[in-house]
Scaffold this motif. Structure first.
Motif, PDB file in Angstrom:
ATOM      1  N   MET A   1    -145.753  32.110 108.455  1.00 48.49           N
ATOM      2  CA  MET A   1    -144.888  33.136 107.942  1.00 48.49           C
ATOM      3  C   MET A   1    -145.553  34.490 108.111  1.00 48.49           C
ATOM      4  N   ASN A   2    -145.160  35.110 109.147  1.00 44.12           N
ATOM      5  CA  ASN A   2    -145.705  36.429 109.433  1.00 44.12           C
ATOM      6  C   ASN A   2    -144.627  37.474 109.128  1.00 44.12           C
ATOM      7  N   GLN A   3    -144.691  38.055 107.899  1.00 41.79           N
ATOM      8  CA  GLN A   3    -143.716  39.054 107.512  1.00 41.79           C
ATOM      9  C   GLN A   3    -144.394  40.405 107.432  1.00 41.79           C
ATOM     10  N   ARG A   4    -143.664  41.381 107.866  1.00 42.57           N
ATOM     11  CA  ARG A   4    -144.175  42.734 107.785  1.00 42.57           C
ATOM     12  C   ARG A   4    -143.374  43.512 106.753  1.00 42.57           C
ATOM     13  N   TYR A   5    -144.078  44.226 105.950  1.00 40.27           N
ATOM     14  CA  TYR A   5    -143.444  45.049 104.936  1.00 40.27           C
ATOM     15  C   TYR A   5    -143.593  46.501 105.337  1.00 40.27           C
ATOM     16  N   ARG A   6    -142.521  47.215 105.183  1.00 38.00           N
ATOM     17  CA  ARG A   6    -142.555  48.624 105.525  1.00 38.00           C
ATOM     18  C   ARG A   6    -142.517  49.437 104.234  1.00 38.00           C
ATOM     19  N   ASP A   7    -143.447  50.329 104.107  1.00 38.95           N
ATOM     20  CA  ASP A   7    -143.527  51.167 102.921  1.00 38.95           C
ATOM     21  C   ASP A   7    -142.776  52.467 103.190  1.00 38.95           C
ATOM     22  N   HIS A   8    -141.754  52.734 102.380  1.00 37.41           N
ATOM     23  CA  HIS A   8    -140.974  53.953 102.535  1.00 37.41           C
ATOM     24  C   HIS A   8    -141.472  54.973 101.525  1.00 37.41           C
ATOM     25  N   GLY A   9    -142.094  55.988 102.012  1.00 34.39           N
ATOM     26  CA  GLY A   9    -142.610  57.021 101.116  1.00 34.39           C
ATOM     27  C   GLY A   9    -141.611  58.130 100.915  1.00 34.39           C
ATOM     28  N   MET A  10    -141.761  58.820  99.805  1.00 30.15           N
ATOM     29  CA  MET A  10    -140.879  59.937  99.498  1.00 30.15           C
ATOM     30  C   MET A  10    -141.538  61.266  99.876  1.00 30.15           C
ATOM     31  N   ASP A  11    -142.692  61.210 100.450  1.00 33.00           N
ATOM     32  CA  ASP A  11    -143.423  62.427 100.794  1.00 33.00           C
ATOM     33  C   ASP A  11    -142.731  63.246 101.876  1.00 33.00           C
ATOM     34  N   SER A  12    -142.010  62.577 102.752  1.00 33.59           N
ATOM     35  CA  SER A  12    -141.407  63.296 103.869  1.00 33.59           C
ATOM     36  C   SER A  12    -140.070  63.952 103.511  1.00 33.59           C
ATOM     37  N   LEU A  13    -139.565  63.699 102.303  1.00 31.35           N
ATOM     38  CA  LEU A  13    -138.294  64.312 101.904  1.00 31.35           C
ATOM     39  C   LEU A  13    -138.488  65.796 101.583  1.00 31.35           C
ATOM     40  N   PRO A  14    -137.488  66.604 101.873  1.00 30.72           N
ATOM     41  CA  PRO A  14    -137.554  68.009 101.456  1.00 30.72           C
ATOM     42  C   PRO A  14    -137.567  68.095  99.928  1.00 30.72           C
ATOM     43  N   ASP A  15    -138.139  69.156  99.411  1.00 25.34           N
ATOM     44  CA  ASP A  15    -138.266  69.300  97.960  1.00 25.34           C
ATOM     45  C   ASP A  15    -136.911  69.304  97.266  1.00 25.34           C
TER      46      ASP A  15
END
Length: 81
Positions: A1-15
């Motif tokens: 079971m090779n699963q990849r998790y993607r981390d979605h950060g909020m840093d790239s959103l405009p203020d």
């Protein structure tokens, strides 16, 4: 079971977008909390409303009688000496 998790950060959103989403999330939480508080309220049946109104009128009459009695006592106290 090779699963990849993607981390979605909020840093790239405009203020402004991050602030808008934060306020929207806060409003949703407050609306849900308020709705839960309103669910617990129940309407009184007509008999309970009548009892409450009669009790309120009785308390008002008692307060009026108490005020009158105290006023008469003060008046009597001024006349005695």
């Amino acid at each position: 079971m090779n699963q990849r998790y993607r981390d979605h950060g909020m840093d790239s959103l405009p203020d402004w977008l991050a602030a808008t989403l934060g306020i929207l999330a806060l409003v949703i939480v407050l609306a849900l909390f308020g709705a839960l508080l309103l669910i617990g309220r129940r309407r009184k049946d007509p008999e309970a409303k009548a009892r409450a109104a009669a009790g309120k009128a009785s308390r008002r009459r008692q307060a009026d009688l108490r005020e009158r009695r105290l006023a008469l006592q003060r008046k009597a106290g001024r006349r005695e000496p």
